[in-house]
Motif scaffolding. Structure first.
Motif, PDB file in Angstrom:
ATOM      1  N   TYR A   1       0.841  -1.202   0.000  1.00 15.74           N
ATOM      2  CA  TYR A   1       0.000   0.000   0.000  1.00 15.74           C
ATOM      3  C   TYR A   1       0.878   1.255   0.000  1.00 15.74           C
ATOM      4  CZ  TYR A   1      -2.898   3.746   1.952  1.00 15.74           C
ATOM      5  OH  TYR A   1      -3.526   4.946   2.179  1.00 15.74           O
ATOM      6  N   PHE A   2       1.845   1.298   0.884  1.00 16.13           N
ATOM      7  CA  PHE A   2       2.694   2.486   0.984  1.00 16.13           C
ATOM      8  C   PHE A   2       3.608   2.656  -0.232  1.00 16.13           C
ATOM      9  CE2 PHE A   2       1.594   2.235   5.554  1.00 16.13           C
ATOM     10  CZ  PHE A   2       1.098   3.524   5.688  1.00 16.13           C
ATOM     11  N   LEU A   3       3.840   1.581  -0.992  1.00 11.61           N
ATOM     12  CA  LEU A   3       4.633   1.656  -2.223  1.00 11.61           C
ATOM     13  C   LEU A   3       3.765   1.905  -3.460  1.00 11.61           C
ATOM     14  CD1 LEU A   3       7.135  -1.282  -1.538  1.00 11.61           C
ATOM     15  CD2 LEU A   3       7.654   1.175  -1.561  1.00 11.61           C
ATOM     16  N   ASN A   4       2.485   2.215  -3.245  1.00 15.93           N
ATOM     17  CA  ASN A   4       1.522   2.422  -4.344  1.00 15.93           C
ATOM     18  C   ASN A   4       1.321   1.184  -5.203  1.00 15.93           C
ATOM     19  OD1 ASN A   4       0.724   5.131  -3.883  1.00 15.93           O
ATOM     20  ND2 ASN A   4       2.697   5.820  -4.698  1.00 15.93           N
ATOM     21  N   LYS A   5       1.448   0.013  -4.607  1.00 11.11           N
ATOM     22  CA  LYS A   5       1.254  -1.237  -5.340  1.00 11.11           C
ATOM     23  C   LYS A   5      -0.001  -1.980  -4.890  1.00 11.11           C
ATOM     24  CE  LYS A   5       6.121  -1.807  -6.324  1.00 11.11           C
ATOM     25  NZ  LYS A   5       7.319  -2.606  -6.185  1.00 11.11           N
ATOM     26  N   ARG A   6      -0.789  -1.367  -3.997  1.00 15.15           N
ATOM     27  CA  ARG A   6      -2.000  -2.013  -3.484  1.00 15.15           C
ATOM     28  C   ARG A   6      -3.005  -0.939  -3.103  1.00 15.15           C
ATOM     29  NH1 ARG A   6      -3.851  -6.697  -1.493  1.00 15.15           N
ATOM     30  NH2 ARG A   6      -1.900  -7.743  -1.946  1.00 15.15           N
ATOM     31  N   SER A   7      -4.272  -1.189  -3.475  1.00 10.83           N
ATOM     32  CA  SER A   7      -5.339  -0.257  -3.103  1.00 10.83           C
ATOM     33  C   SER A   7      -6.452  -0.937  -2.308  1.00 10.83           C
ATOM     34  CB  SER A   7      -5.926   0.410  -4.352  1.00 10.83           C
ATOM     35  OG  SER A   7      -6.454  -0.562  -5.223  1.00 10.83           O
TER      36      SER A   7
ATOM     37  N   LYS B   1      -4.018  12.154   8.130  1.00  9.06           N
ATOM     38  CA  LYS B   1      -5.195  12.061   7.258  1.00  9.06           C
ATOM     39  C   LYS B   1      -4.874  12.707   5.913  1.00  9.06           C
ATOM     40  CE  LYS B   1     -10.171  12.844   7.405  1.00  9.06           C
ATOM     41  NZ  LYS B   1     -11.273  13.025   8.352  1.00  9.06           N
ATOM     42  N   LYS B   2      -4.302  13.899   5.962  1.00  9.00           N
ATOM     43  CA  LYS B   2      -3.930  14.608   4.732  1.00  9.00           C
ATOM     44  C   LYS B   2      -2.945  13.770   3.913  1.00  9.00           C
ATOM     45  CE  LYS B   2      -1.774  18.853   3.121  1.00  9.00           C
ATOM     46  NZ  LYS B   2      -0.882  19.938   3.442  1.00  9.00           N
ATOM     47  N   TRP B   3      -1.938  13.200   4.566  1.00  4.62           N
ATOM     48  CA  TRP B   3      -0.939  12.388   3.873  1.00  4.62           C
ATOM     49  C   TRP B   3      -1.609  11.206   3.181  1.00  4.62           C
ATOM     50  CZ3 TRP B   3       1.002   7.684   2.988  1.00  4.62           C
ATOM     51  CH2 TRP B   3       2.270   7.596   2.430  1.00  4.62           C
ATOM     52  N   LEU B   4      -2.479  10.496   3.901  1.00  2.00           N
ATOM     53  CA  LEU B   4      -3.140   9.310   3.334  1.00  2.00           C
ATOM     54  C   LEU B   4      -4.021   9.690   2.143  1.00  2.00           C
ATOM     55  CD1 LEU B   4      -4.026   7.517   6.680  1.00  2.00           C
ATOM     56  CD2 LEU B   4      -2.421   6.679   4.942  1.00  2.00           C
ATOM     57  N   LEU B   5      -4.773  10.769   2.253  1.00  2.00           N
ATOM     58  CA  LEU B   5      -5.628  11.196   1.139  1.00  2.00           C
ATOM     59  C   LEU B   5      -4.799  11.608  -0.066  1.00  2.00           C
ATOM     60  CD1 LEU B   5      -8.399  13.144   3.076  1.00  2.00           C
ATOM     61  CD2 LEU B   5      -8.591  10.894   1.981  1.00  2.00           C
ATOM     62  N   GLU B   6      -3.706  12.294   0.152  1.00  2.00           N
ATOM     63  CA  GLU B   6      -2.825  12.658  -0.966  1.00  2.00           C
ATOM     64  C   GLU B   6      -2.175  11.420  -1.567  1.00  2.00           C
ATOM     65  OE1 GLU B   6      -0.217  15.666   0.631  1.00  2.00           O
ATOM     66  OE2 GLU B   6      -1.742  17.229   0.392  1.00  2.00           O
ATOM     67  N   HIS B   7      -1.800  10.474  -0.727  1.00  3.44           N
ATOM     68  CA  HIS B   7      -1.200   9.211  -1.186  1.00  3.44           C
ATOM     69  C   HIS B   7      -2.169   8.456  -2.100  1.00  3.44           C
ATOM     70  CE1 HIS B   7       1.167   5.512  -1.031  1.00  3.44           C
ATOM     71  NE2 HIS B   7       0.086   4.868  -0.609  1.00  3.44           N
ATOM     72  N   GLU B   8      -3.459   8.504  -1.765  1.00  2.61           N
ATOM     73  CA  GLU B   8      -4.473   7.773  -2.521  1.00  2.61           C
ATOM     74  C   GLU B   8      -5.059   8.583  -3.677  1.00  2.61           C
ATOM     75  OE1 GLU B   8      -7.457   6.401   0.214  1.00  2.61           O
ATOM     76  OE2 GLU B   8      -6.045   5.120   1.284  1.00  2.61           O
ATOM     77  N   SER B   9      -4.681   9.836  -3.792  1.00 10.72           N
ATOM     78  CA  SER B   9      -5.239  10.696  -4.827  1.00 10.72           C
ATOM     79  C   SER B   9      -4.912  10.145  -6.210  1.00 10.72           C
ATOM     80  CB  SER B   9      -4.678  12.111  -4.686  1.00 10.72           C
ATOM     81  OG  SER B   9      -5.165  12.929  -5.728  1.00 10.72           O
ATOM     82  N   PRO B  10      -5.932  10.054  -7.090  1.00  6.50           N
ATOM     83  CA  PRO B  10      -5.693   9.503  -8.428  1.00  6.50           C
ATOM     84  C   PRO B  10      -4.846  10.412  -9.313  1.00  6.50           C
ATOM     85  CG  PRO B  10      -7.961  10.264  -8.226  1.00  6.50           C
ATOM     86  CD  PRO B  10      -7.326  10.391  -6.875  1.00  6.50           C
ATOM     87  N   THR B  11      -4.788  11.692  -8.978  1.00  7.82           N
ATOM     88  CA  THR B  11      -3.965  12.607  -9.756  1.00  7.82           C
ATOM     89  C   THR B  11      -2.832  13.110  -8.900  1.00  7.82           C
ATOM     90  OG1 THR B  11      -5.364  14.475  -9.146  1.00  7.82           O
ATOM     91  CG2 THR B  11      -5.869  13.369 -11.224  1.00  7.82           C
TER      92      THR B  11
ATOM     93  N   PHE C   1     -11.070   3.445  -2.989  1.00  7.93           N
ATOM     94  CA  PHE C   1      -9.723   3.999  -2.927  1.00  7.93           C
ATOM     95  C   PHE C   1      -9.688   5.276  -3.755  1.00  7.93           C
ATOM     96  CE2 PHE C   1      -5.335   4.379  -4.403  1.00  7.93           C
ATOM     97  CZ  PHE C   1      -4.615   4.093  -3.258  1.00  7.93           C
ATOM     98  N   GLY C   2      -9.089   6.324  -3.190  1.00  2.00           N
ATOM     99  CA  GLY C   2      -8.965   7.585  -3.914  1.00  2.00           C
ATOM    100  C   GLY C   2     -10.203   8.462  -3.862  1.00  2.00           C
TER     101      GLY C   2
END
Length: 156
Positions: free
Chosen positions: A51-57, A140-150, A83-84
């Motif tokens: 998840y943290f490596l952007n390989k899992r949603s 919370k902000k970090w997680l939402l930005e991490h999951e942001s599709p753009t 997700f996102g």
């Protein structure tokens, strides 16, 4: 119960569970990382790292959070937030069938013992503001930005 601590970009994740499922995932400001991971928790650690490596949603290990029947209903509904995406506390209350239960929904959301996996961070204020997060609004902000599709400078 088995316990493991792993390093993540938002702090030290504490993972607690057994053969009946994972009962807690929380993030601490500091702590010591586990030298060995109990076998029962290895899949959780692997999926969180992905998840943290952007390989899992999504996550597919067994969950076993402890809470009231109402809290369980709220946490189950949180799993439906894609997700996102985000949802407001008001909309979450509507999905649970009682718009007047917004404070109870917010309280149950704040007591979610399975951070990240049961995505309470995806619930925001009706006006789009970041409100309430047991781990701190910066997480919370970090997680939402991490999951942001753009990819963008900042969401908030």
């Amino acid at each position: 119960m088995e316990i493991a601590f792993i390093k993540t970009p938002i702090g030290i994740a504490k993972i607690v569970g057994d053969e009946n499922g994972i009962t807690e995932i929380s993030v601490l400001d500091e702590g010591e990382v586990s030298k060995t991971i109990p076998p029962i928790l290895q899949v959780v650690v692997q999926q969180l790292q992905e998840y943290f490596l952007n390989k899992r949603s999504t996550f597919d290990f067994k969950l076993n959070p402890k809470g009231t029947e109402f809290q369980q209903r709220v946490w189950k509904e949180l799993l439906n937030i894609p997700f996102g995406k985000t949802i407001s506390y008001l909309d979450l209350s509507k999905k649970l069938g009682d718009v007047k239960a917004i404070r109870a929904v917010a309280s149950a959301n704040g007591k979610n013992p399975l951070w990240i996996v049961v995505p309470c961070h995806r619930v925001i204020g009706t006006d789009g503001s970041l409100t309430g997060y047991a781990g701190g609004l910066w997480r919370k902000k970090w997680l939402l930005e991490h999951e942001s599709p753009t990819s963008q400078q900042t969401l908030f």
